[in-house]
Write an enzyme that holds these catalytic residues in place. Structure first.
Site, mmCIF file in Angstrom:
data_model
loop_
_atom_site.group_PDB
_atom_site.id
_atom_site.type_symbol
_atom_site.label_atom_id
_atom_site.label_comp_id
_atom_site.label_asym_id
_atom_site.label_seq_id
_atom_site.Cartn_x
_atom_site.Cartn_y
_atom_site.Cartn_z
ATOM 1 N N ARG A 37 -4.712 79.347 42.691
ATOM 2 C CA ARG A 37 -4.831 77.926 42.334
ATOM 3 C C ARG A 37 -6.180 77.351 42.759
ATOM 4 O O ARG A 37 -6.727 76.491 42.089
ATOM 5 C CB ARG A 37 -3.693 77.137 42.967
ATOM 6 C CG ARG A 37 -2.403 77.384 42.223
ATOM 7 C CD ARG A 37 -1.295 76.552 42.787
ATOM 8 N NE ARG A 37 -0.144 76.595 41.914
ATOM 9 C CZ ARG A 37 1.108 76.401 42.310
ATOM 10 N NH1 ARG A 37 1.352 76.122 43.566
ATOM 11 N NH2 ARG A 37 2.092 76.455 41.447
ATOM 12 N N LYS A 199 18.252 80.064 31.928
ATOM 13 C CA LYS A 199 19.211 79.117 31.374
ATOM 14 C C LYS A 199 18.769 78.481 30.062
ATOM 15 O O LYS A 199 17.630 78.064 29.921
ATOM 16 C CB LYS A 199 19.442 77.987 32.382
ATOM 17 C CG LYS A 199 20.246 78.420 33.593
ATOM 18 C CD LYS A 199 19.988 77.479 34.739
ATOM 19 C CE LYS A 199 21.253 76.773 35.179
ATOM 20 N NZ LYS A 199 20.936 75.666 36.113
ATOM 21 N N GLY A 351 6.506 79.461 35.327
ATOM 22 C CA GLY A 351 6.148 80.094 36.590
ATOM 23 C C GLY A 351 6.496 81.568 36.637
ATOM 24 O O GLY A 351 5.648 82.413 36.964
ATOM 25 N N GLY A 374 6.772 73.510 35.378
ATOM 26 C CA GLY A 374 7.428 72.370 34.722
ATOM 27 C C GLY A 374 6.500 71.601 33.798
ATOM 28 O O GLY A 374 6.900 71.208 32.696
HETATM 29 P P1 ADP Z 1 9.981 80.535 33.717
HETATM 30 O O1 ADP Z 1 9.800 80.236 35.185
HETATM 31 O O2 ADP Z 1 8.936 81.443 33.188
HETATM 32 O O3 ADP Z 1 10.149 79.268 32.903
HETATM 33 P P2 ADP Z 1 12.840 80.883 34.044
HETATM 34 O O4 ADP Z 1 12.746 80.236 35.376
HETATM 35 O O5 ADP Z 1 13.511 80.160 32.952
HETATM 36 O O6 ADP Z 1 11.371 81.346 33.569
HETATM 37 O O7 ADP Z 1 13.626 82.272 34.179
HETATM 38 C C1 ADP Z 1 13.227 83.297 35.009
HETATM 39 C C2 ADP Z 1 14.385 83.964 35.679
HETATM 40 O O8 ADP Z 1 15.349 84.396 34.751
HETATM 41 C C3 ADP Z 1 13.932 85.182 36.419
HETATM 42 O O9 ADP Z 1 14.226 85.014 37.779
HETATM 43 C C4 ADP Z 1 14.756 86.311 35.809
HETATM 44 O O10 ADP Z 1 15.189 87.258 36.753
HETATM 45 C C5 ADP Z 1 15.926 85.579 35.230
HETATM 46 N N1 ADP Z 1 16.571 86.364 34.163
HETATM 47 C C6 ADP Z 1 16.064 86.716 32.978
HETATM 48 N N2 ADP Z 1 16.942 87.478 32.301
HETATM 49 C C7 ADP Z 1 18.036 87.613 33.078
HETATM 50 C C8 ADP Z 1 19.300 88.270 32.929
HETATM 51 N N3 ADP Z 1 19.592 88.951 31.839
HETATM 52 N N4 ADP Z 1 20.175 88.161 33.934
HETATM 53 C C9 ADP Z 1 19.884 87.463 35.046
HETATM 54 N N5 ADP Z 1 18.716 86.841 35.248
HETATM 55 C C10 ADP Z 1 17.799 86.895 34.274
HETATM 56 MG MG MG Z 2 11.202 79.684 36.726
#
Ligand code: ADP
Ligand code: MG
Length: 393
Positions: A37, A199, A351, A374
């Site tokens: 950063r 999610k 992230g 975010g």
């Molecule tokens: P970002 O931070 O890039 O927006 P998210 O926070 O939405 O991504 O999601 C990331 C998390 O989702 C990771 O910790 C990953 O392990 C989890 N994840 C992805 N696929 C699965 C799965 N099939 N089962 C459980 N966790 C999952």
């Molecule tokens: Mg995340």
């Protein structure tokens, strides 16, 4: 409305207050563990030094609960910065007050002063007008470059804007706006969106915004099981958000109305638990009872890769499996590699997604990896970010 960039302003001799994001991890010995950063802010800082302005840097670090707490001091960040710059960086013991005023007064052109953690004052996050005015009193120019906090209306990220003579975006913020806003609003077609992560409920608005613009939507990660469930596939013990199945159905309906092709996993890596006991690959889309899907399978990876190859623009958010466990990281890293190899504009936001790209070792082959979590998603949703709106006034 257009946002001015720092290089459009005359900075010589002026007090330039740069809101940076130095919210870096600190290890037990009080040293910066990851200086990404700080490095991301260097173009703006170097520009302000070269322009012979009085460079005043301000940031938050961690969550110090609105009062001074030495464990959240920005001192380690200041030391790292001075190593990178090979120049002295003065450290203030507060971000407002007489001591700070004096330091600013004495700062020579081209000199750098780092203020202490803004969140040592609860007024920062409360966007208190008196505090904002006080911060602004040491600045002729407010430069916003903390993209990761641009979605928050705090005193330093928004409130102080109206009390300074001039405002501008730093190079980092400008770059994020260029890629996450401009490029994704007018993408080169075909525009392929890859979504994964934990999610669906976190990302409904992002999905809605992207469906209006993309030609292909590739869905993996845990969120895929909610979609597969909506389509009537059996998902075994996979993570399904029961409350979002209806939303997923609505999204699929909207995609089909708009002619967006949605690709869901056609095979999976499953196991009995998150450690990977009983790990195996399913033959098809259905997941048997008792096991859960934790990564996309090889046929899905191939299906997605072929689509990515044809893309004009790719936007990726959300890992395609539980990539933190090596047993379930293959799909995510293969997709990262496919994006790196494709000759398209590629933008990665989120992230965990940025961490995955970094671990896959392809950060420099992606057109833009966003530094905001975010904030990136809110920008893609088309929501105005307070830190950017403040620049527009
Ligand atoms: P970002 O931070 O890039 O927006 P998210 O926070 O939405 O991504 O999601 C990331 C998390 O989702 C990771 O910790 C990953 O392990 C989890 N994840 C992805 N696929 C699965 C799965 N099939 N089962 C459980 N966790 C999952
Ligand atoms: Mg995340």
């Amino acid at each position: 409305m257009a946002v001015r960039s720092i290089d459009e302003l005359e900075l010589e001799g002026k007090r330039v207050f740069i809101r940076v994001d130095f919210n870096v991890p600190i290890d037990e010995d009080g040293r910066v563990r990851d200086d990404q950063r700080i490095r991301a802010a260097m173009p703006t800082i170097r520009h302000a030094i070269k322009a012979r302005s009085k460079v005043i840097l301000a940031s938050h670090l961690g969550r110090p609960k609105g009062r001074p707490d030495p464990s959240y001091s920005l001192e380690p960040a200041g030391l790292r910065l001075s190593e990178i710059l090979d120049q002295e960086v003065l450290l203030a013991d507060d971000c407002i007050g007489d001591g700070v005023n004096k330091m600013v007064q004495d700062l020579p052109p081209g000199g750098v002063l780092l203020l202490e953690n803004l969140r040592f004052h609860s007024e920062e996050e409360a966007n208190d007008p008196t505090f904002a005015k006080e911060l602004a009193s040491i600045a002729d120019v407010w430069v916003m470059d903390a993209f990761g906090t641009a979605h928050r209306a705090h005193a330093s990220t928004a409130g102080m804007a109206e009390h300074v003579a001039e405002r501008a975006a730093g190079f980092l913020l400008k770059k994020e706006l260029d890629y996450l806003d401009r490029t994704l609003k007018d993408p080169q077609k075909p525009f392929v969106v890859i979504l994964g992560g934990a999610k669906v409920s976190d990302k409904i608005k992002v999905i809605d915004a992207l469906i209006a613009r993309c030609q292909f939507l590739l869905i993996g990660g845990a969120m895929a099981y909610t979609f597969l469930s909506a389509k009537g596939s059996s998902v075994g013990g996979s993570r399904v958000e029961k409350g979002s199945v209806e939303q997923a159905r609505r999204i699929l309906g909207r995609a089909s109305e708009r002619g967006v092709e949605v690709l869901l996993p056609i095979d999976h890596v499953v196991a009995l638990d998150l450690e990977g006991v009983g790990r195996r690959i399913t033959e098809g889309v259905d997941i048997p009872h008792g096991v859960m899907g934790l990564d996309i399978g090889p046929r899905t990876t191939e299906l997605f890769r072929e689509k990515i190859e044809t893309a004009g623009t790719v936007f990726w958010n959300g890992p395609l499996g539980l990539f933190e466990n090596a047993a379930f990281s293959k799909g995510t890293f293969a997709i990262a590699k496919a994006i790196a190899e494709a000759s398209c504009i590629s933008v990665v936001g989120g992230g965990d997604s940025a961490a995955a790209v970094d671990q896959a070792g392809i950060s420099d082959k992606v057109t833009h990896v966003s530094t905001g979590g975010g904030a990136s998603l809110e920008l893609v949703e088309g929501r105005g970010l307070p830190g950017v709106i403040a620049l527009e006034q």
